[in-house]
Motif scaffolding. Structure first.
Motif, short mmCIF file in Angstrom:
data_model
loop_
_atom_site.label_atom_id
_atom_site.label_comp_id
_atom_site.label_asym_id
_atom_site.label_seq_id
_atom_site.Cartn_x
_atom_site.Cartn_y
_atom_site.Cartn_z
N ARG A 45 -0.69 42.27 17.51
CA ARG A 45 -0.55 41.79 18.89
C ARG A 45 -1.82 42.04 19.68
O ARG A 45 -2.23 41.22 20.50
N GLN A 49 -4.22 39.20 21.43
CA GLN A 49 -4.49 39.26 22.86
C GLN A 49 -5.99 39.26 23.16
O GLN A 49 -6.43 38.64 24.14
N ARG A 73 8.05 35.19 13.04
CA ARG A 73 8.96 34.61 14.04
C ARG A 73 8.42 34.84 15.45
O ARG A 73 8.48 33.95 16.30
N GLU A 74 7.90 36.03 15.69
CA GLU A 74 7.36 36.36 17.01
C GLU A 74 6.17 35.48 17.36
O GLU A 74 6.08 34.94 18.46
N VAL A 75 5.25 35.33 16.41
CA VAL A 75 4.08 34.48 16.64
C VAL A 75 4.51 33.03 16.87
O VAL A 75 4.05 32.37 17.79
N ARG A 76 5.42 32.53 16.01
CA ARG A 76 5.80 31.13 16.09
C ARG A 76 6.55 30.81 17.38
O ARG A 76 6.51 29.68 17.87
N ALA A 77 7.23 31.81 17.95
CA ALA A 77 7.95 31.58 19.20
C ALA A 77 7.01 31.36 20.37
O ALA A 77 7.39 30.77 21.39
N ARG A 78 5.74 31.80 20.21
CA ARG A 78 4.79 31.71 21.33
C ARG A 78 3.63 30.76 21.08
O ARG A 78 2.97 30.33 22.02
N SER A 79 3.35 30.43 19.81
CA SER A 79 2.20 29.58 19.53
C SER A 79 2.36 28.89 18.19
O SER A 79 3.29 29.17 17.42
N ASP A 80 1.44 27.97 17.90
CA ASP A 80 1.45 27.25 16.63
C ASP A 80 0.27 27.65 15.75
O ASP A 80 -0.18 26.89 14.91
N THR A 167 4.28 23.00 14.39
CA THR A 167 3.42 23.70 13.44
C THR A 167 2.69 22.65 12.59
O THR A 167 3.03 21.46 12.61
#
Length: 243
Positions: A45, A49, A73-80, A167
């Motif tokens: 993270r 950032q 999952r965390e990355v994909r929820a915020r970006s591609d 994606t």
């Protein structure tokens, strides 16, 4: 006027094994990439950032209660940002689950560095927009049911003008289907066309990508109107072309 040097593509390596991190850093820096390394989710993270990351090499098994699937999952929820999963487990279920959560590719350890480089280049190449050619602009746009799929800019826009973030794998899947409305594609054919190389074609791999895509483009994913299943064969795009 002096031209600015091209920006080096930046890789974020997330792996708890210090030897693997150091090996990947040395190898990819020698190949001309920028590399940032992280040993766990917290460091990942922090890297996301602080830096503009182009692709993530993410280990499946990590310490601290956060495994690679959770972080993907965390990355994909915020970006591609493209994600390539790295793991010592070569189980089919793990591979499918990794693709289900949005990974763009999956490499089992032990791996050859040249293979990782080839896979990474393939994913990054698919992310690059095509050169702008005005006379071909009409050919680069696919319109259906009010939607607009811009193949050159790799963008999907709704009838209301909102951009839907896809994606790499989702975009390639939709582009392949939408280019050939009414044509039934087998799962094996879709795997070959969307990855551009030979892979073992697992039914659940393609089914998982189609399910994720339907959630973004279908009004009711359980009763799809754009991407329909053909029992025992594969999938067909049934969206009506619009001008």
């Amino acid at each position: 006027m002096t031209e600015l040097p091209a920006r080096k593509e930046h890789i974020l390596v997330v792996d708890d094994d210090v030897r693997i991190r150091q090996m990947l850093i040395r190898y990819f820096e020698d190949e001309g990439y920028r590399v940032t390394a992280a040993a766990n989710g917290e460091a990942m993270r922090d890297g996301l950032q602080k830096h503009e990351i182009d692709i993530i090499l993410l280990d499946l098994v990590l310490p601290g209660g956060e495994d690679g699937l959770m972080l993907a999952r965390e990355v994909r929820a915020r970006s591609d940002i493209p994600i390539i999963m790295l793991t010592g487990r070569n189980d089919v279920v793990d591979r499918v689950v990794g693709l289900e959560v949005g990974a763009d590719d999956y490499i089992a350890k032990p791996f050859h560095l040249r293979e990782v480089l080839a896979r990474l280049r393939t994913v990054l190449r698919r992310r690059q927009p095509a050169p702008s050619v005005p006379q071909k602009q009409a050919q680069e746009l696919i319109r259906f049911e009010g939607w607009q799929l811009d193949l050159g800019r790799r963008q999907l826009v709704t009838a209301e003008g909102a951009e839907i973030v896809l994606t790499t794998g989702e975009f390639d899947m939709l582009a392949t289907l939408a280019r050939h409305p009414g044509r039934v594609f087998s799962r094996e054919t879709l795997m070959d066309l969307t990855h551009g190389r030979s892979l073992e074609a697992f039914d659940r791999t393609i089914d998982a990508q189609i399910a994720r895509l339907r959630k973004k483009v279908e009004q009711d994913p359980k009763q799809p109107a754009l991407i329909k299943s053909v029992r025992g064969v594969g999938y067909v795009f049934t969206g009506r072309p619009s001008s």
